[in-house]
Write a protein that holds these residues in place. Structure first.
Motif, PDB file in Angstrom:
ATOM      1  N   ARG A 161      37.040  35.599  60.866  1.00  0.00           N
ATOM      2  CA  ARG A 161      36.644  35.218  59.500  1.00  0.00           C
ATOM      3  C   ARG A 161      35.131  35.078  59.357  1.00  0.00           C
ATOM      4  O   ARG A 161      34.629  34.358  58.504  1.00  0.00           O
ATOM      5  N   SER A 162      34.395  35.743  60.217  1.00  0.00           N
ATOM      6  CA  SER A 162      32.934  35.695  60.135  1.00  0.00           C
ATOM      7  C   SER A 162      32.393  36.752  59.192  1.00  0.00           C
ATOM      8  O   SER A 162      31.364  36.551  58.541  1.00  0.00           O
ATOM      9  N   ALA A 163      33.046  37.892  59.145  1.00  0.00           N
ATOM     10  CA  ALA A 163      32.634  38.974  58.245  1.00  0.00           C
ATOM     11  C   ALA A 163      33.884  39.749  57.853  1.00  0.00           C
ATOM     12  O   ALA A 163      34.683  40.114  58.719  1.00  0.00           O
ATOM     13  N   VAL A 164      34.053  39.950  56.570  1.00  0.00           N
ATOM     14  CA  VAL A 164      35.281  40.579  56.049  1.00  0.00           C
ATOM     15  C   VAL A 164      35.042  42.073  55.826  1.00  0.00           C
ATOM     16  O   VAL A 164      34.051  42.467  55.212  1.00  0.00           O
ATOM     17  N   THR A 165      35.972  42.875  56.353  1.00  0.00           N
ATOM     18  CA  THR A 165      35.858  44.332  56.200  1.00  0.00           C
ATOM     19  C   THR A 165      37.016  44.870  55.376  1.00  0.00           C
ATOM     20  O   THR A 165      38.176  44.551  55.642  1.00  0.00           O
ATOM     21  N   ARG A 166      36.647  45.665  54.387  1.00  0.00           N
ATOM     22  CA  ARG A 166      37.644  46.385  53.593  1.00  0.00           C
ATOM     23  C   ARG A 166      37.566  47.862  53.933  1.00  0.00           C
ATOM     24  O   ARG A 166      36.469  48.430  53.973  1.00  0.00           O
ATOM     25  N   LEU A 167      38.725  48.471  54.120  1.00  0.00           N
ATOM     26  CA  LEU A 167      38.818  49.911  54.359  1.00  0.00           C
ATOM     27  C   LEU A 167      39.323  50.573  53.083  1.00  0.00           C
ATOM     28  O   LEU A 167      40.238  50.051  52.436  1.00  0.00           O
ATOM     29  N   TYR A 168      38.758  51.734  52.741  1.00  0.00           N
ATOM     30  CA  TYR A 168      39.157  52.436  51.513  1.00  0.00           C
ATOM     31  C   TYR A 168      39.784  53.791  51.850  1.00  0.00           C
ATOM     32  O   TYR A 168      39.238  54.547  52.668  1.00  0.00           O
ATOM     33  N   PHE A 169      40.922  54.055  51.199  1.00  0.00           N
ATOM     34  CA  PHE A 169      41.705  55.260  51.482  1.00  0.00           C
ATOM     35  C   PHE A 169      41.843  56.102  50.217  1.00  0.00           C
ATOM     36  O   PHE A 169      41.972  55.557  49.115  1.00  0.00           O
ATOM     37  N   ASP A 170      41.826  57.439  50.415  1.00  0.00           N
ATOM     38  CA  ASP A 170      42.068  58.312  49.265  1.00  0.00           C
ATOM     39  C   ASP A 170      43.575  58.511  49.076  1.00  0.00           C
ATOM     40  O   ASP A 170      44.396  57.919  49.796  1.00  0.00           O
ATOM     41  N   GLU A 171      43.938  59.375  48.132  1.00  0.00           N
ATOM     42  CA  GLU A 171      45.358  59.538  47.807  1.00  0.00           C
ATOM     43  C   GLU A 171      46.142  60.181  48.949  1.00  0.00           C
ATOM     44  O   GLU A 171      47.366  60.066  49.008  1.00  0.00           O
ATOM     45  N   SER A 172      45.420  60.876  49.846  1.00  0.00           N
ATOM     46  CA  SER A 172      46.094  61.466  51.019  1.00  0.00           C
ATOM     47  C   SER A 172      46.086  60.511  52.204  1.00  0.00           C
ATOM     48  O   SER A 172      46.403  60.909  53.332  1.00  0.00           O
ATOM     49  N   GLN A 173      45.700  59.267  51.947  1.00  0.00           N
ATOM     50  CA  GLN A 173      45.667  58.213  52.967  1.00  0.00           C
ATOM     51  C   GLN A 173      44.613  58.451  54.051  1.00  0.00           C
ATOM     52  O   GLN A 173      44.730  57.951  55.167  1.00  0.00           O
ATOM     53  N   ASN A 174      43.575  59.241  53.710  1.00  0.00           N
ATOM     54  CA  ASN A 174      42.437  59.384  54.620  1.00  0.00           C
ATOM     55  C   ASN A 174      41.521  58.172  54.469  1.00  0.00           C
ATOM     56  O   ASN A 174      41.260  57.734  53.337  1.00  0.00           O
ATOM     57  N   LEU A 175      41.037  57.674  55.581  1.00  0.00           N
ATOM     58  CA  LEU A 175      40.042  56.599  55.538  1.00  0.00           C
ATOM     59  C   LEU A 175      38.703  57.230  55.147  1.00  0.00           C
ATOM     60  O   LEU A 175      38.131  57.993  55.921  1.00  0.00           O
ATOM     61  N   VAL A 176      38.236  56.948  53.935  1.00  0.00           N
ATOM     62  CA  VAL A 176      37.009  57.602  53.461  1.00  0.00           C
ATOM     63  C   VAL A 176      35.774  56.705  53.588  1.00  0.00           C
ATOM     64  O   VAL A 176      34.645  57.199  53.627  1.00  0.00           O
ATOM     65  N   GLY A 177      35.990  55.392  53.637  1.00  0.00           N
ATOM     66  CA  GLY A 177      34.817  54.512  53.730  1.00  0.00           C
ATOM     67  C   GLY A 177      35.207  53.068  53.966  1.00  0.00           C
ATOM     68  O   GLY A 177      36.387  52.717  53.989  1.00  0.00           O
ATOM     69  N   PHE A 178      34.203  52.247  54.142  1.00  0.00           N
ATOM     70  CA  PHE A 178      34.439  50.822  54.375  1.00  0.00           C
ATOM     71  C   PHE A 178      33.177  50.052  54.013  1.00  0.00           C
ATOM     72  O   PHE A 178      32.087  50.627  53.871  1.00  0.00           O
ATOM     73  N   PHE A 179      33.341  48.743  53.849  1.00  0.00           N
ATOM     74  CA  PHE A 179      32.162  47.869  53.824  1.00  0.00           C
ATOM     75  C   PHE A 179      32.527  46.520  54.401  1.00  0.00           C
ATOM     76  O   PHE A 179      33.709  46.150  54.473  1.00  0.00           O
TER      77      PHE A 179
END
Lengths: 69, 173
Positions: B41-59
């Motif tokens: 819980r020190s830094a929260v990461t979100r992963l973002y997926f496109d409609e084909s469920q590819n991991l396209v980015g994060f922050f």
């Protein structure tokens, strides 16, 4: 420091060490610059800036991503 | 339309395939540190997926504060107002897979930045927060400046990193 890493595709990959979690320390070269930053931070006046205008426009139309089920 | 999930062990395969080889520290952070910091819980990461469920980015975000550097104050004997600490949220890392950067089709970097600002504005409604902060690499300066971030100082002793801030008050209606 950025380092030149291994060759990939005939080019050097630039590598940088992973940043640690740490607070943001700002250093200023003069008291005037520091006060300028404090005035900026505490002012309620909006800055005229093309970048901020772009972001304001972006946020007007931004649709939040849903959580994947 | 992208969807997001918080990082977890179930995403290991997608993370292992993430490619950000033009700035390898971004890729290494995601692969080596993001999950650990998220579980702590020190830094929260979100992963973002496109409609084909590819991991396209994060922050990745964490709570920060902007501190006017004390050694300079002592050294120069400057007078400071009472307020020399400003609460903030730091955008620790943001990355888009190089295979998903076709600007003609989509602008995932811009979209992810919109997600960051949206999230931090929500935080700022309930807890004091003046800025979004970034320790930016030189290669990313122009991207952040394009969206109103300002360089506030160059880090001394930390290579080529620049401290950048976005004042949230600038975005209020």
């Amino acid at each position: 420091m950025p380092k030149q890493g291994n060759l990939e595709g005939g080019r050097h990959k630039m590598t940088t060490e992973i940043k640690p979690i740490r607070p943001t320390h700002l250093e200023f070269d003069s008291e005037e610059e520091m006060n300028k930053f404090i005035n900026y931070a505490t002012s309620t006046k909006k800055t005229s800036d093309p970048g901020l205008d772009r972001l304001r426009q972006l946020m007007k139309t931004h649709k939040r991503a849903p959580e994947r089920k | 339309m992208l969807t997001y999930k918080h990082i977890s062990l179930e995403h290991k395969e997608a993370i292992d395939g993430f490619n950000c080889s033009d700035e390898i520290s971004v890729e290494l952070f995601l692969k080596e540190q993001a999950l650990k910091l998220h579980l702590l819980r020190s830094a929260v990461t979100r992963l973002y997926f496109d409609e084909s469920q590819n991991l396209v980015g994060f922050f990745t975000l964490y709570n920060d504060h902007v501190h006017l550097y004390p050694s300079q104050k002592a050294k120069h004997g400057w007078k400071l107002p009472e307020l020399d600490l400003f609460p903030a949220v730091k955008l620790h890392y943001i990355g888009v897979d190089i295979r998903h950067r076709d600007r003609e089709l989509h602008r995932y970097g811009e979209y992810l930045l919109g997600e960051v600002v949206d999230l931090v504005e929500d935080i700022a409604k309930n807890s004091g927060c003046n800025f979004i902060t970034i320790e930016a690499l030189p290669s990313a300066l122009s991207f952040y400046e394009k969206y109103g971030f300002k360089v506030s100082s160059r880090q001394r002793g930390n290579g080529e990193l620049y401290n950048m801030v976005l004042k949230l008050g600038e975005l209020e209606e």
